[in-house]
Design a protein around this motif. Structure first.
Motif, PDB file in Angstrom:
ATOM      1  N   GLY A 150      16.670 -15.247   4.624  1.00  0.00           N
ATOM      2  CA  GLY A 150      17.731 -14.291   4.461  1.00  0.00           C
ATOM      3  C   GLY A 150      18.119 -13.329   5.449  1.00  0.00           C
ATOM      4  N   PHE A 151      19.302 -13.011   5.918  1.00  0.00           N
ATOM      5  CA  PHE A 151      19.735 -11.961   6.698  1.00  0.00           C
ATOM      6  C   PHE A 151      19.822 -10.787   5.872  1.00  0.00           C
ATOM      7  CE2 PHE A 151      20.838 -15.741   8.828  1.00  0.00           C
ATOM      8  CZ  PHE A 151      20.216 -15.724  10.212  1.00  0.00           C
ATOM      9  N   LEU A 152      19.489  -9.609   6.207  1.00  0.00           N
ATOM     10  CA  LEU A 152      19.450  -8.486   5.249  1.00  0.00           C
ATOM     11  C   LEU A 152      20.608  -7.396   5.898  1.00  0.00           C
ATOM     12  CD1 LEU A 152      15.806  -7.786   4.137  1.00  0.00           C
ATOM     13  CD2 LEU A 152      17.573  -8.962   2.895  1.00  0.00           C
ATOM     14  N   PHE A 153      21.658  -7.162   5.253  1.00  0.00           N
ATOM     15  CA  PHE A 153      22.521  -6.188   5.874  1.00  0.00           C
ATOM     16  C   PHE A 153      22.583  -4.628   5.044  1.00  0.00           C
ATOM     17  CE2 PHE A 153      23.686 -10.130   7.666  1.00  0.00           C
ATOM     18  CZ  PHE A 153      24.450  -9.868   8.690  1.00  0.00           C
ATOM     19  N   THR A 154      22.868  -3.853   5.518  1.00  0.00           N
ATOM     20  CA  THR A 154      23.026  -2.356   4.750  1.00  0.00           C
ATOM     21  C   THR A 154      24.467  -2.746   3.974  1.00  0.00           C
ATOM     22  OG1 THR A 154      22.297  -1.377   6.817  1.00  0.00           O
ATOM     23  CG2 THR A 154      23.498  -0.037   5.329  1.00  0.00           C
ATOM     24  N   GLN A 155      23.988  -2.127   2.687  1.00  0.00           N
ATOM     25  CA  GLN A 155      25.128  -2.068   1.774  1.00  0.00           C
ATOM     26  C   GLN A 155      26.055  -1.171   2.000  1.00  0.00           C
ATOM     27  OE1 GLN A 155      25.612  -4.559  -1.115  1.00  0.00           O
ATOM     28  NE2 GLN A 155      27.364  -3.298  -1.260  1.00  0.00           N
ATOM     29  N   VAL A 156      27.201  -1.351   2.507  1.00  0.00           N
ATOM     30  CA  VAL A 156      28.380  -0.194   2.947  1.00  0.00           C
ATOM     31  C   VAL A 156      29.310  -0.914   2.189  1.00  0.00           C
ATOM     32  CG1 VAL A 156      27.045   0.472   4.985  1.00  0.00           C
ATOM     33  CG2 VAL A 156      28.622  -1.183   5.024  1.00  0.00           C
ATOM     34  N   GLU A 157      30.416   0.223   2.086  1.00  0.00           N
ATOM     35  CA  GLU A 157      31.936  -0.120   1.660  1.00  0.00           C
ATOM     36  C   GLU A 157      32.328  -1.384   2.338  1.00  0.00           C
ATOM     37  OE1 GLU A 157      36.008   2.243   0.733  1.00  0.00           O
ATOM     38  OE2 GLU A 157      34.249   3.659   0.763  1.00  0.00           O
ATOM     39  N   GLY A 158      33.012  -1.956   1.780  1.00  0.00           N
ATOM     40  CA  GLY A 158      33.721  -3.205   2.413  1.00  0.00           C
ATOM     41  C   GLY A 158      32.856  -4.507   2.719  1.00  0.00           C
ATOM     42  N   ILE A 159      31.674  -4.531   2.594  1.00  0.00           N
ATOM     43  CA  ILE A 159      30.975  -5.544   2.996  1.00  0.00           C
ATOM     44  C   ILE A 159      31.208  -6.837   1.867  1.00  0.00           C
ATOM     45  CG2 ILE A 159      28.813  -4.834   1.757  1.00  0.00           C
ATOM     46  CD1 ILE A 159      27.340  -6.334   4.465  1.00  0.00           C
ATOM     47  N   GLU A 160      31.245  -6.416   0.631  1.00  0.00           N
ATOM     48  CA  GLU A 160      31.311  -7.391  -0.613  1.00  0.00           C
ATOM     49  C   GLU A 160      32.807  -7.748  -0.357  1.00  0.00           C
ATOM     50  OE1 GLU A 160      28.994  -8.374  -2.560  1.00  0.00           O
ATOM     51  OE2 GLU A 160      27.684  -6.898  -1.920  1.00  0.00           O
ATOM     52  N   ASN A 161      33.791  -7.195  -0.132  1.00  0.00           N
ATOM     53  CA  ASN A 161      35.219  -7.711   0.217  1.00  0.00           C
ATOM     54  C   ASN A 161      35.131  -8.874   1.184  1.00  0.00           C
ATOM     55  OD1 ASN A 161      36.024  -5.987  -1.703  1.00  0.00           O
ATOM     56  ND2 ASN A 161      36.806  -4.413  -0.130  1.00  0.00           N
ATOM     57  N   ILE A 162      34.542  -8.475   2.180  1.00  0.00           N
ATOM     58  CA  ILE A 162      34.399  -9.519   3.585  1.00  0.00           C
ATOM     59  C   ILE A 162      33.656 -10.624   2.877  1.00  0.00           C
ATOM     60  CG2 ILE A 162      33.176 -10.191   5.752  1.00  0.00           C
ATOM     61  CD1 ILE A 162      35.987  -8.169   5.761  1.00  0.00           C
ATOM     62  N   ILE A 163      32.479 -10.460   2.290  1.00  0.00           N
ATOM     63  CA  ILE A 163      32.034 -11.653   1.514  1.00  0.00           C
ATOM     64  C   ILE A 163      32.569 -12.562   0.632  1.00  0.00           C
ATOM     65  CG2 ILE A 163      29.727 -12.203   0.215  1.00  0.00           C
ATOM     66  CD1 ILE A 163      28.166  -9.860   1.658  1.00  0.00           C
ATOM     67  N   SER A 164      33.316 -11.810  -0.277  1.00  0.00           N
ATOM     68  CA  SER A 164      34.281 -12.366  -1.138  1.00  0.00           C
ATOM     69  C   SER A 164      35.368 -13.101  -0.178  1.00  0.00           C
ATOM     70  CB  SER A 164      35.023 -11.550  -1.957  1.00  0.00           C
ATOM     71  OG  SER A 164      33.991 -11.010  -2.964  1.00  0.00           O
ATOM     72  N   ASP A 165      35.890 -12.675   0.707  1.00  0.00           N
ATOM     73  CA  ASP A 165      37.102 -13.036   1.630  1.00  0.00           C
ATOM     74  C   ASP A 165      36.322 -14.660   2.085  1.00  0.00           C
ATOM     75  OD1 ASP A 165      38.621 -11.470   0.680  1.00  0.00           O
ATOM     76  OD2 ASP A 165      38.867 -10.278   2.773  1.00  0.00           O
ATOM     77  N   PHE A 166      35.373 -14.292   2.664  1.00  0.00           N
ATOM     78  CA  PHE A 166      34.668 -15.488   3.260  1.00  0.00           C
ATOM     79  C   PHE A 166      34.423 -16.775   2.391  1.00  0.00           C
ATOM     80  CE2 PHE A 166      30.699 -17.914   4.427  1.00  0.00           C
ATOM     81  CZ  PHE A 166      30.957 -18.420   5.639  1.00  0.00           C
ATOM     82  N   TRP A 167      34.030 -16.409   1.291  1.00  0.00           N
ATOM     83  CA  TRP A 167      33.782 -17.780   0.382  1.00  0.00           C
ATOM     84  C   TRP A 167      35.219 -18.178  -0.383  1.00  0.00           C
ATOM     85  CZ3 TRP A 167      29.590 -20.201   1.317  1.00  0.00           C
ATOM     86  CH2 TRP A 167      28.441 -19.489   1.545  1.00  0.00           C
ATOM     87  N   ALA A 168      36.050 -17.118  -0.409  1.00  0.00           N
ATOM     88  CA  ALA A 168      37.510 -17.820  -0.923  1.00  0.00           C
ATOM     89  C   ALA A 168      38.116 -18.609   0.184  1.00  0.00           C
ATOM     90  CB  ALA A 168      38.205 -16.588  -1.266  1.00  0.00           C
ATOM     91  N   ASP A 169      37.822 -18.321   1.412  1.00  0.00           N
ATOM     92  CA  ASP A 169      38.326 -19.131   2.794  1.00  0.00           C
ATOM     93  C   ASP A 169      39.725 -18.304   2.838  1.00  0.00           C
ATOM     94  OD1 ASP A 169      38.167 -21.006   4.626  1.00  0.00           O
ATOM     95  OD2 ASP A 169      39.524 -22.430   3.379  1.00  0.00           O
ATOM     96  N   ILE A 170      39.375 -17.097   2.924  1.00  0.00           N
ATOM     97  CA  ILE A 170      40.564 -16.277   3.495  1.00  0.00           C
ATOM     98  C   ILE A 170      40.522 -15.994   4.783  1.00  0.00           C
ATOM     99  CG2 ILE A 170      41.690 -14.083   3.202  1.00  0.00           C
ATOM    100  CD1 ILE A 170      41.028 -14.205   0.115  1.00  0.00           C
ATOM    101  N   GLU A 171      41.462 -16.141   5.493  1.00  0.00           N
ATOM    102  CA  GLU A 171      41.574 -15.939   6.752  1.00  0.00           C
ATOM    103  C   GLU A 171      41.042 -14.639   7.444  1.00  0.00           C
ATOM    104  OE1 GLU A 171      45.052 -15.818  10.619  1.00  0.00           O
ATOM    105  OE2 GLU A 171      45.231 -17.358   8.758  1.00  0.00           O
TER     106      GLU A 171
END
Length: 81
Positions: free
Chosen positions: A37-58
């Motif tokens: 696993g790659f570990l990223f600092t938990q910051v505002e906005g990261i969860e939104n990007i992850i959700s968008d990635f899995w939802a196949d949002i552009e």
């Protein structure tokens, strides 16, 4: 070892996207026998990007940067012990 201020990501494509979007990768850890696993600092906005990635949002990013970051992360995967 992961803590609550870190977001683990085991998908190479997602990790490449996060690096391209300038989220800070703080390390790597073995998640199980076959996954790192790659570990990223938990910051505002990261969860939104992850959700968008899995939802196949552009998500718009520079393509050359994305692939360069993917290559860099692959090299780090192969060098990880």
């Amino acid at each position: 070892m992961q803590n609550k201020n870190q977001t683990p990501v085991s998908d190479l494509g997602l990790a490449s996207l996060l690096v391209t979007l300038h989220f800070q990768m703080v390390g790597m850890e073995r998640m199980n026998e076959k996954r790192i696993g790659f570990l990223f600092t938990q910051v505002e906005g990261i969860e939104n990007i992850i959700s968008d990635f899995w939802a196949d949002i552009e998500i718009s990013v520079p393509v050359q940067s994305l692939f360069a970051n993917q290559k860099l992360l692959k090299n780090r995967l192969y060098a990880f012990e």
